[in-house]
Write an enzyme that holds these catalytic residues in place. Sequence first.
Site, mmCIF file in Angstrom:
data_model
loop_
_atom_site.group_PDB
_atom_site.id
_atom_site.type_symbol
_atom_site.label_atom_id
_atom_site.label_comp_id
_atom_site.label_asym_id
_atom_site.label_seq_id
_atom_site.Cartn_x
_atom_site.Cartn_y
_atom_site.Cartn_z
ATOM 1 N N HIS A 168 -1.584 6.519 -6.102
ATOM 2 C CA HIS A 168 -0.574 6.177 -7.111
ATOM 3 C C HIS A 168 -0.702 4.705 -7.467
ATOM 4 C CE1 HIS A 168 1.455 5.025 -3.404
ATOM 5 N NE2 HIS A 168 2.456 4.474 -4.063
ATOM 6 N N HIS A 220 1.122 1.964 -7.357
ATOM 7 C CA HIS A 220 1.732 0.791 -6.706
ATOM 8 C C HIS A 220 0.667 -0.189 -6.187
ATOM 9 C CE1 HIS A 220 5.916 2.766 -5.919
ATOM 10 N NE2 HIS A 220 5.824 2.218 -7.115
ATOM 11 N N ASP A 273 0.306 -2.081 -3.643
ATOM 12 C CA ASP A 273 -0.204 -2.069 -2.260
ATOM 13 C C ASP A 273 -1.237 -0.957 -2.049
ATOM 14 O OD1 ASP A 273 2.242 -0.479 -2.567
ATOM 15 O OD2 ASP A 273 2.047 -0.016 -0.428
ATOM 16 N N HIS A 274 -1.444 -0.132 -3.071
ATOM 17 C CA HIS A 274 -2.455 0.937 -2.992
ATOM 18 C C HIS A 274 -3.616 0.699 -3.957
ATOM 19 C CE1 HIS A 274 0.279 3.609 -0.613
ATOM 20 N NE2 HIS A 274 1.132 2.747 -1.129
ATOM 21 N N HIS A 278 8.304 9.669 -5.718
ATOM 22 C CA HIS A 278 8.161 8.236 -5.398
ATOM 23 C C HIS A 278 7.673 7.514 -6.651
ATOM 24 C CE1 HIS A 278 7.124 4.682 -3.001
ATOM 25 N NE2 HIS A 278 5.917 4.721 -3.516
ATOM 26 N N ASP A 290 2.464 7.970 -0.470
ATOM 27 C CA ASP A 290 3.833 7.574 -0.128
ATOM 28 C C ASP A 290 4.798 8.732 -0.378
ATOM 29 O OD1 ASP A 290 2.887 5.087 0.508
ATOM 30 O OD2 ASP A 290 3.872 4.021 -1.140
ATOM 31 N N HIS A 293 1.918 4.265 5.357
ATOM 32 C CA HIS A 293 2.654 3.117 5.914
ATOM 33 C C HIS A 293 3.106 3.391 7.351
ATOM 34 C CE1 HIS A 293 3.260 0.857 2.094
ATOM 35 N NE2 HIS A 293 3.233 2.071 1.541
HETATM 36 FE FE FE Z 1 3.016 2.143 -0.585
HETATM 37 ZN ZN ZN Z 2 4.167 3.331 -3.211
#
Ligand code: FE
Ligand code: ZN
Length: 257
Positions: A58, A60, A62-63, A116, A135, A173
């Site tokens: 996805h 975001h 952090d990915h 999410h 996530d 995570h």
């Molecule tokens: Fe994440």
């Molecule tokens: Zn995420």
Amino acid sequence: MTTLERVLYPYGELFNYGVLLHCPETQRTACVDSGDAEASLAAAKNQGWSITDIWVTHHHHDHTDGVLELKEKTGASVIGPNLPDTPILGVDHVISDGDVFDFAGRGVTAIHTPGHTLDMINFYLPAESLLFAGDTLFTLGCGRVFEGDASMMWKSLLKLAALPKDTIVYSSHEYTLANAEFAVTVDPDNAALHEQVQNVKNRRANDEPTIPSTLAMELNTNPFLRPDDPAIRKHLNMQEASDAEVFAEIRRRKDEF
Ligand code: FE
Ligand code: ZN
């Protein structure tokens, strides 16, 4: 066919885990998400592997923050979602729900699990009993509902819950201790949960990851997969509610926890 080798590596301030999946016969290596290209490259180097494929769950940061750099440095091809409102730079092959692609002779099925985010894709390899849940599903938890709504997230979790029970679940995570503290507040009399809480406490005390989990374990202990459980319903005083409503209440409580 030998089984694929897997390596988990931590990165970033949000306690992310990246995963590398490697086929010793074909030398292909898939990197699931990359929020940090250097971390992905170091993990691959450590194994003597070269990343050939990048799978993105996805949009975001952090990915995805490492995806372009990783693609440039390895020449890997990038598979993932790519919605107009939440574009992901570098995606070569856009996938959507039910698409199947090949990785080292194995089929990989894209499972769309919005909630999410609206673009969330999970990667499922039936031949290896492996799920990369992004996530959407965490050990003892689930992702916060940012872009969809609770009923959408519940439908997405139902898709994952229907997979074979021996499925190995990689989430993104290390949030498990906090998830465990919350889980016992909605499912206080679940003996399997208490056993799992002790298990994850021991793992974290030894600095070991609590990922992967299995679908069987999550179905027995993760309150977000258990809104049909009579004890949870009674505890929440929601005996007459739908599963989606109970799920929404559990998610609401976790957001405020
Ligand atoms: Fe994440
Ligand atoms: Zn995420």
